[in-house]
Design a protein around this motif. Structure first.
Motif, PDB file in Angstrom:
ATOM      1  N   THR A 130       0.781  -1.170  -0.121  1.00  0.00           N
ATOM      2  CA  THR A 130      -0.029   0.192   0.040  1.00  0.00           C
ATOM      3  C   THR A 130       0.762   1.386   0.024  1.00  0.00           C
ATOM      4  O   THR A 130       0.652   2.216  -0.948  1.00  0.00           O
ATOM      5  CB  THR A 130      -0.869  -0.035   1.147  1.00  0.00           C
ATOM      6  N   LEU A 170       2.520   1.671  -3.354  1.00  0.00           N
ATOM      7  CA  LEU A 170       1.261   2.220  -4.525  1.00  0.00           C
ATOM      8  C   LEU A 170       0.900   3.621  -4.358  1.00  0.00           C
ATOM      9  O   LEU A 170       0.933   4.478  -5.202  1.00  0.00           O
ATOM     10  CB  LEU A 170       0.061   1.180  -4.341  1.00  0.00           C
ATOM     11  N   GLU A 211       3.482   5.753  -5.824  1.00  0.00           N
ATOM     12  CA  GLU A 211       3.385   5.721  -7.343  1.00  0.00           C
ATOM     13  C   GLU A 211       2.254   6.535  -7.835  1.00  0.00           C
ATOM     14  O   GLU A 211       2.159   7.346  -8.576  1.00  0.00           O
ATOM     15  CB  GLU A 211       3.182   4.332  -7.882  1.00  0.00           C
ATOM     16  N   LEU A 212       1.075   6.890  -6.922  1.00  0.00           N
ATOM     17  CA  LEU A 212      -0.058   7.476  -6.996  1.00  0.00           C
ATOM     18  C   LEU A 212      -0.061   9.015  -6.662  1.00  0.00           C
ATOM     19  O   LEU A 212      -0.709   9.731  -6.753  1.00  0.00           O
ATOM     20  CB  LEU A 212      -1.386   6.872  -6.327  1.00  0.00           C
ATOM     21  N   VAL A 244      -0.640  -6.392  -3.477  1.00  0.00           N
ATOM     22  CA  VAL A 244      -0.809  -5.371  -4.271  1.00  0.00           C
ATOM     23  C   VAL A 244      -2.341  -5.370  -4.623  1.00  0.00           C
ATOM     24  O   VAL A 244      -2.876  -4.147  -5.127  1.00  0.00           O
ATOM     25  CB  VAL A 244       0.065  -5.256  -5.508  1.00  0.00           C
ATOM     26  N   GLU A 245      -2.939  -6.379  -4.855  1.00  0.00           N
ATOM     27  CA  GLU A 245      -4.446  -6.664  -5.286  1.00  0.00           C
ATOM     28  C   GLU A 245      -5.242  -5.971  -3.989  1.00  0.00           C
ATOM     29  O   GLU A 245      -6.340  -5.434  -4.358  1.00  0.00           O
ATOM     30  CB  GLU A 245      -4.749  -8.074  -5.318  1.00  0.00           C
ATOM     31  N   ARG A 286      -4.432  -2.007  -4.046  1.00  0.00           N
ATOM     32  CA  ARG A 286      -5.324  -1.259  -5.082  1.00  0.00           C
ATOM     33  C   ARG A 286      -6.710  -0.758  -4.550  1.00  0.00           C
ATOM     34  O   ARG A 286      -7.515  -0.044  -4.876  1.00  0.00           O
ATOM     35  CB  ARG A 286      -5.386  -2.327  -6.350  1.00  0.00           C
ATOM     36  N   ALA A 288      -6.385   1.761  -2.206  1.00  0.00           N
ATOM     37  CA  ALA A 288      -6.197   3.050  -2.924  1.00  0.00           C
ATOM     38  C   ALA A 288      -7.415   3.769  -3.384  1.00  0.00           C
ATOM     39  O   ALA A 288      -7.622   4.937  -3.252  1.00  0.00           O
ATOM     40  CB  ALA A 288      -5.160   2.854  -3.714  1.00  0.00           C
ATOM     41  N   PHE A 289      -8.351   2.759  -3.727  1.00  0.00           N
ATOM     42  CA  PHE A 289      -9.527   3.230  -4.349  1.00  0.00           C
ATOM     43  C   PHE A 289     -10.588   3.845  -3.167  1.00  0.00           C
ATOM     44  O   PHE A 289     -11.033   5.077  -3.428  1.00  0.00           O
ATOM     45  CB  PHE A 289     -10.481   2.085  -4.880  1.00  0.00           C
ATOM     46  N   SER A 305      -9.098   7.370  -2.200  1.00  0.00           N
ATOM     47  CA  SER A 305      -9.084   8.217  -3.340  1.00  0.00           C
ATOM     48  C   SER A 305     -10.474   9.143  -3.282  1.00  0.00           C
ATOM     49  O   SER A 305     -11.560   8.624  -2.908  1.00  0.00           O
ATOM     50  CB  SER A 305      -8.953   7.666  -4.644  1.00  0.00           C
TER      51      SER A 305
END
Length: 243
Positions: free
Chosen positions: A21, A24, A27-28, A212-213, A216, A219-220, A223
């Motif tokens: 997390t 990622l 990265e975002l 990572v799954e 993601r 992260a959603f 966001s």
């Protein structure tokens, strides 16, 4: 999906889902404060502010949130991930085992959420707690870990209702069995491999998830794309809970 401009705290970031997390989020475009009790693991994370501490200790939990405020004047996202995962039946476990897991997985999550919300109450923000399929449904050898994950699910629901007026969204993810370093280590001996293979077979997708799954999905929820989602417990489990 972007987290650009957001200052985020990820607890338990030295390994597993927390590490995936934190990486990622960088990265975002997020500014990331990565925290863990494991200083050596944190040291290998790049492009983050590292805070070594124990989420179950009041002053340490407060310092994790304060580190974000020191960086940006605010905290936009908390990922309350830190936890321990013992595999025990109730007859194998002791009262000390129960206290340890509830201290880290329960109290630690409570404290980090508490201090994050104190900082977010005038600015809004998003919190994602790490629950589990064990925090929604029963499993063998989860007599301590499973109830601790019900705490994660419960905090998400109650805090979501309590703080919606302040534009603070609180959600949880409920991962299935994920191939973290701990799970990979279980596969090193015959008994552990049988357990892991059995867990994979219980997921309709017939495999384990990757860190990572889950990252993601976190992260959603963190966001702005999830702006009208709060109080949800999102399974990331290859269909396990749909059975």
């Amino acid at each position: 999906m972007s987290l650009s401009g957001k200052t985020c705290v990820v607890t338990g970031a030295a390994s597993g889902i927390g590490r995936a997390t934190a990486e990622l989020f960088v990265e975002l475009g997020a500014t990331v404060v990565a925290t863990d009790i494991d200083a050596d693991g944190l040291a290998t994370l790049d492009n983050v502010t590292r805070v070594v501490g124990d989420v179950a200790e009041d002053e340490d939990a407060k310092a994790m949130i304060q580190a974000a405020i020191n960086l940006s004047g605010r905290i936009d996202v908390l990922v309350a991930n830190a936890g321990v995962i013992p595999l025990m039946t109730i007859t194998e476990a002791t009262g000390e085992d129960w206290d340890h897991v509830m201290n880290v997985d329960g109290k630690g999550m409570f404290l980090t959420c508490k201090y994050a919300i104190e900082a977010m109450q005038h600015t809004g923000g998003a919190i994602v707690t790490l629950s589990s399929i064990s925090g929604v449904a029963g499993q063998p050898k989860q007599a301590i870990y499973g109830p601790a994950k019900f705490v994660a699910s419960g905090l998400a629901k109650h805090l979501a209702v309590e703080w919606a007026h302040a534009n603070i969204r609180v959600n949880a993810v409920a991962p299935g069995t994920i191939r973290t370093a701990v799970v990979k280590k279980l596969e090193e001996d015959a008994e552990g491999k049988r357990y892991v293979d059995g867990m994979a077979a219980m997921h309709p997708m017939r495999r384990l998830g990757e860190p990572v799954e889950v990252a993601r999905a976190i992260a959603f929820l963190a966001s702005d794309q999830a702006s009208f989602i709060t109080g949800a417990v999102l399974p990331v489990d290859g269909g396990y809970l749909a059975q």
